[in-house]
Structure formats: structure tokens, C-alpha cells
Design a protein around this motif. Structure first.
Motif, PDB file in Angstrom:
ATOM      1  N   VAL A   1      -3.093  -0.289   8.775  1.00 59.36           N
ATOM      2  CA  VAL A   1      -1.890  -0.184   8.096  1.00 59.36           C
ATOM      3  C   VAL A   1      -1.598   1.182   7.301  1.00 59.36           C
ATOM      4  CG1 VAL A   1      -0.915  -1.193   5.965  1.00 59.36           C
ATOM      5  CG2 VAL A   1      -2.012  -2.576   7.423  1.00 59.36           C
ATOM      6  N   PRO A   2      -0.664   1.927   7.551  1.00 55.57           N
ATOM      7  CA  PRO A   2      -0.378   3.014   6.888  1.00 55.57           C
ATOM      8  C   PRO A   2      -0.625   3.247   5.214  1.00 55.57           C
ATOM      9  CG  PRO A   2       1.418   2.818   8.321  1.00 55.57           C
ATOM     10  CD  PRO A   2       0.457   1.408   8.215  1.00 55.57           C
ATOM     11  N   TRP A   3      -1.686   4.024   4.930  1.00 52.26           N
ATOM     12  CA  TRP A   3      -1.891   4.086   3.607  1.00 52.26           C
ATOM     13  C   TRP A   3      -1.132   5.215   2.712  1.00 52.26           C
ATOM     14  CZ3 TRP A   3      -7.815   4.430   1.466  1.00 52.26           C
ATOM     15  CH2 TRP A   3      -7.683   4.246   0.219  1.00 52.26           C
ATOM     16  N   GLY A   4      -0.320   4.703   1.870  1.00 54.96           N
ATOM     17  CA  GLY A   4       0.270   5.788   1.188  1.00 54.96           C
ATOM     18  C   GLY A   4      -0.162   6.637   0.401  1.00 54.96           C
TER      19      GLY A   4
ATOM     20  N   ALA B   1      -3.175   7.909  -5.678  1.00 58.07           N
ATOM     21  CA  ALA B   1      -3.035   8.798  -6.705  1.00 58.07           C
ATOM     22  C   ALA B   1      -2.546   7.804  -7.933  1.00 58.07           C
ATOM     23  CB  ALA B   1      -1.988   9.749  -6.596  1.00 58.07           C
ATOM     24  N   GLY B   2      -2.204   6.728  -7.851  1.00 54.58           N
ATOM     25  CA  GLY B   2      -1.865   5.809  -8.916  1.00 54.58           C
ATOM     26  C   GLY B   2      -2.927   5.644  -9.648  1.00 54.58           C
TER      27      GLY B   2
ATOM     28  N   THR C   1       0.861  -1.258  -0.144  1.00 56.21           N
ATOM     29  CA  THR C   1       0.128  -0.008   0.048  1.00 56.21           C
ATOM     30  C   THR C   1       0.912   1.072  -0.092  1.00 56.21           C
ATOM     31  OG1 THR C   1      -0.367  -0.009   2.507  1.00 56.21           O
ATOM     32  CG2 THR C   1      -2.039  -1.005   0.857  1.00 56.21           C
ATOM     33  N   LEU C   2       1.844   1.265  -0.795  1.00 53.20           N
ATOM     34  CA  LEU C   2       2.754   2.505  -1.022  1.00 53.20           C
ATOM     35  C   LEU C   2       2.544   3.138  -2.343  1.00 53.20           C
ATOM     36  CD1 LEU C   2       6.112   0.918   0.144  1.00 53.20           C
ATOM     37  CD2 LEU C   2       4.701   2.315   1.717  1.00 53.20           C
ATOM     38  N   SER C   3       2.192   2.216  -3.357  1.00 54.14           N
ATOM     39  CA  SER C   3       1.799   2.792  -4.552  1.00 54.14           C
ATOM     40  C   SER C   3       0.978   1.557  -5.280  1.00 54.14           C
ATOM     41  CB  SER C   3       2.861   2.905  -5.456  1.00 54.14           C
ATOM     42  OG  SER C   3       3.484   1.647  -5.725  1.00 54.14           O
TER      43      SER C   3
ATOM     44  N   PRO D   1      -2.779  13.785   6.061  1.00 48.29           N
ATOM     45  CA  PRO D   1      -1.661  12.796   5.878  1.00 48.29           C
ATOM     46  C   PRO D   1      -0.338  13.157   7.014  1.00 48.29           C
ATOM     47  CG  PRO D   1      -2.291  13.856   3.733  1.00 48.29           C
ATOM     48  CD  PRO D   1      -3.157  14.802   4.789  1.00 48.29           C
ATOM     49  N   ARG D   2       0.005  12.030   7.237  1.00 45.47           N
ATOM     50  CA  ARG D   2       1.254  12.166   8.139  1.00 45.47           C
ATOM     51  C   ARG D   2       2.651  11.360   7.678  1.00 45.47           C
ATOM     52  NH1 ARG D   2       2.779   9.131  12.678  1.00 45.47           N
ATOM     53  NH2 ARG D   2       0.596   8.185  12.709  1.00 45.47           N
ATOM     54  N   ASP D   3       3.549  12.450   7.155  1.00 42.13           N
ATOM     55  CA  ASP D   3       4.814  11.726   6.463  1.00 42.13           C
ATOM     56  C   ASP D   3       4.289  10.921   5.415  1.00 42.13           C
ATOM     57  OD1 ASP D   3       6.340  12.867   8.442  1.00 42.13           O
ATOM     58  OD2 ASP D   3       6.202  10.952   9.967  1.00 42.13           O
TER      59      ASP D   3
END
Length: 244
Positions: free
Chosen positions: A168-171, A176-177, A57-59, A135-137
Motif C-alpha cells: 500500500v503506498p505510504w504517504g 510526518a503527522g 495511510t495518507l495522513s 518518495p514517488r509522487d
């Protein structure tokens, strides 16, 4: 659930020889693959081979690659299933040769050049606003105190609390993908609308299902319908698996 094939056993009937035996499950944002436990139990009990993708879940590109990695290891065709943001993932990864059918579960179904961001940019009047924190970081979270009501209202309070605490942190890059070539334009699709969803409005779900030409079923459930009503989800996957 409004589904013509609800309750059909995948082991029954003369069509068994042509049935899809592999199922790949793709989770959405804020959660991981453990929420598919109930669906996994039902389908494996019926003899399906079930694999669960753990998205970074980064991209979108990375999550599609993780899904293709799982698909590469299969020995036959598969039903590819996505919940929520997982619908964007299967739309991108589902052009893989192993994918015979797509199932969207209260999911985004972007078209070419669309992303989750574009699909949520213009919510219908009066639609609930998901309690996404700033958003955080480079990552997003849901407000813990509002998680139960917004994401998982039909789960017991303690189960919803666990999901809220194990987010889970969601990028932001994943949202945006953009989808390059939507698999639903090439593969048969099914869609389960969660009629009490407060994350993706049900009218938006129906519109995406119609655009994709998906066989559509509905069940009364929250956004967490993949966990709260595994039977409804498994029924639709069985239908997709026996449609050939």
C-alpha cells in the motif's frame, strides 16, 4: 514469549464479567489489514468481537479518524491494537472513550509532538536500515527485492512476496503527522517486542515500551510478527482484555 499471562483463556475465571470483549486492530505502513487474519481467527474463536481498520495511510489525522469511526460503532469498551506505524495511530486515536487498553505490536509509540519521522531520525549505531525507496509522487514503498529479509523474514517466501507485491503506498504526510496527546499517558498499555525486527530496532521498541509504562512481552520474530506469530500477539491482547 516472555509474558506472565501467556495462554490465559479469555473465557476462564471469575473475572469474565469484567472482561473487554471488543478488539480493534490497526495495521502499519506498506500493508493493509489482511495481515491480521491469523490474530482475527484466534480471537474470534475465543468469542471476541474483532474489527480491523483499513488505514488510508495518507495522513496520521486521517488514519486516526478512520480508527475513531470504527470505535464509534462499538457497543462496549475495546482493546485497541497497533502494529508498526499503527502504533502512532492508536497513540493519537486511543484517547477515544471506548478504548480501555492499548497494545503495541513492534510499533511506534510517539509522545506529544513526536512523529514517526522524529522517532526514526537518529537510529542507533549498527541498526539495519529499512530499504525504503525514494518518495514517488508523495508516497513511499519498500524495495521489493529486499522486502522479505527486512520486513517479513520469518514468513514463507511466497507470503512475503505477496506482501511485497501488494504494498500500500505510504504517504509521506503520514510519517510526518505529530501526535497531539498520546493515549498511552492515559490508558494502560502493553507492548510486544519483536526481537528479530529489522525495521524498528528492538532496543528502540524496548525504550518506547518503557517510556509508555507498558507491560512488555518479547517474542522472536520479524517486523511482520503480527502475521508470522499470531498466537503471541493474541496472547498479549487477551492479557490486556482481562486486566480490568
Amino acid at each position: 514469549m516472555e509474558c506472565e499471562a501467556a495462554g490465559v483463556s479469555p473465557a476462564a475465571g471469575p473475572e469474565e464479567h469484567s472482561m473487554i470483549r471488543n478488539v480493534v486492530l490497526v495495521h502499519g505502513g506498506f500493508v493493509d489489514g489482511s495481515g491480521w487474519l491469523g490474530v482475527h481467527r484466534l480471537l474470534t474463536a475465543d468469542g471476541f468481537t474483532v474489527k480491523i481498520v483499513q488505514n488510508p495511510t495518507l495522513s496520521l489525522e486521517g488514519d486516526a479518524a478512520a480508527t475513531r469511526f470504527v470505535l464509534d460503532g462499538l457497543d462496549g469498551p475495546a482493546v485497541l491494537v497497533g502494529h508498526s506505524y499503527g502504533g502512532a495511530v492508536i497513540s493519537e486515536a486511543g484517547t477515544h472513550d471506548a478504548v480501555a487498553a492499548l497494545v503495541y505490536v513492534a510499533a511506534f509509540a510517539p509522545d506529544k509532538g513526536e512523529s514517526v519521522n522524529t522517532l526514526i531520525a537518529d537510529p542507533p549505531p549498527g541498526a539495519p536500515v529499512p530499504p525504503i525507496l525514494p518518495p514517488r509522487d508523495g508516497f513511499l514503498f519498500l524495495d521489493r527485492d529486499k522486502f522479505h529479509a527486512s520486513f517479513a523474514a520469518d514468513l514463507p517466501e511466497d507470503e512475503a512476496a505477496f506482501l511485497a507485491d501488494s504494498q500500500v503506498p505510504w504517504g509521506v504526510g503520514a510519517l510526518a503527522g505529530m501526535v497531539t496527546e498520546p493515549a498511552w499517558r492515559h490508558k494502560p498499555s502493553w507492548y510486544l517486542v519483536a526481537t528479530a525486527d529489522r525495521m524498528i530496532p528492538p532496543p528502540a521498541q524496548r525504550a518506547m515500551a518503557t517510556r509508555a509504562g507498558a507491560v512488555t512481552a518479547e517474542a522472536i520474530g520479524s517486523h511482520a510478527i503480527y502475521a508470522s506469530q499470531p498466537g503471541a500477539v493474541a496472547d498479549l491482547i487477551r492479557q490486556a482484555a482481562t486486566s480490568r
